[in-house]
Design an enzyme around this catalytic site. Structure first.
Site: not given
Length: 303
Positions: A144, A205, A232-233, A255
């Site tokens: 990744k 995050g 992400a998000g 996260t």
């Protein structure tokens, strides 16, 4: 009245086990539909029940990270609850010395597919070195790819990501690049040999949810040769469901699970959300209307 018996009768009447098994592929011994390749496969048409990346099949469309947990033991429990098959490991942050306790001691390579990532890299050269290190220590020749361009927002440096992708693909890596929602660079990454396109839904995050839904829709419509994975998000289960309802082939998160008050329970919630969002995308939502439409027709009503 015996409330316990009443509850059992209601559950049996409203949600028979056979109906649940028939509704969800892979439950109660039902095998998922097989994808036939008589015609070219396009990722924004009706997708098979398996996520296919670079010819490899994964049953789960949820990919999870392994950072920010309180302990390795909690990480292991969250991975189990998520139902994920692919998990990311930061090459520069994991202890690769197997003589000492390491995150890798808690991830069964027979159960999970390890995806090394280049988190913390700010140049193409750094990311390339991290990818090579992950392969040299036996983690994987998949990577990744993350090349960060801004420390405050952790937005990707798309030009450096493109440069690193070209080099790593030539060296035999399967590259899954973290990128922006820019369709122009997405096409360039595909031309460079990227195995997926992984746009952010919001800053890493942040937990803000999918802030760029229109751009994700455009990517979904125009990216057909490789999977589209929102990366992400995501902050809670509804965010994951929205990403999948937009047509994403999978969601990658860390996260949103690790920083939840109960990470293990949130991991299970994300598992259900990704499945629900994918099924809703396949089912097709009803059209939005400005005015109400009666659920029960008026024709034949006794007056």
């Amino acid at each position: 009245m015996n409330l316990k018996k009443t509850r059992i009768r209601l559950q049996t009447t409203l949600l028979p086990r056979n109906n649940v098994a028939a509704a969800i592929p892979g439950v109660a011994g039902i095998k998922p539909r097989r994808c036939t390749r008589t015609q070219p496969f396009h990722y924004n048409t009706r997708m098979p029940d398996s996520l296919i990346i670079a010819g490899r099949s994964f049953r789960s469309r949820l990919i999870v990270g392994t950072g920010k947990y309180k302990s390795f033991q909690e990480t292991a429990r969250a991975l189990e609850a998520s139902g994920a098959e692919m998990v990311t490991v930061a090459v520069r942050r994991v202890n690769l010395d197997r003589n000492k306790e390491s995150l890798l001691d808690y991830i069964d390579p027979k159960k999970y597919f390890l995806l090394p990532n280049t988190a913390g890299c700010y140049t193409a050269d750094e990311a390339i070195r991290a990818a090579r290190l992950g392969r040299e220590v036996g983690l994987s020749d998949w990577v990744k790819l993350e090349v960060i361009g801004d420390q405050a927002t952790l937005y990707p440096d798309v030009q450096a990501t493109l440069e690193a992708t070209r080099v790593l693909v030539k060296e035999g890596f399967t590259v899954l690049p973290y990128t922006s929602d820019d369709i122009v660079f997405a096409k360039r990454l595909i031309n460079a040999g990227a195995a997926t396109i992984m746009p952010l839904g919001a800053p890493i995050g942040s937990g803000m949810g999918i802030q760029n839904q229109a751009h994700i829709r455009i990517l979904r419509e125009m990216i057909t040769g490789v999977p589209l994975i929102v990366d992400a998000g995501v902050g809670t289960a509804s965010d994951a469901a929205i990403a999948m309802e937009l047509g994403a082939d999978a969601v990658l998160m860390n996260t949103g699970i690790a920083n939840a008050q109960d990470p293990v329970l949130m991991a299970e919630a994300m598992h259900h959300a990704v499945l629900a969002g994918h099924q809703a995308y396949l089912a097709g939502r009803m059209p939005r209307k400005l005015y109400a439409t009666a659920s029960s027709p008026l024709e034949g009503v006794v007056r």
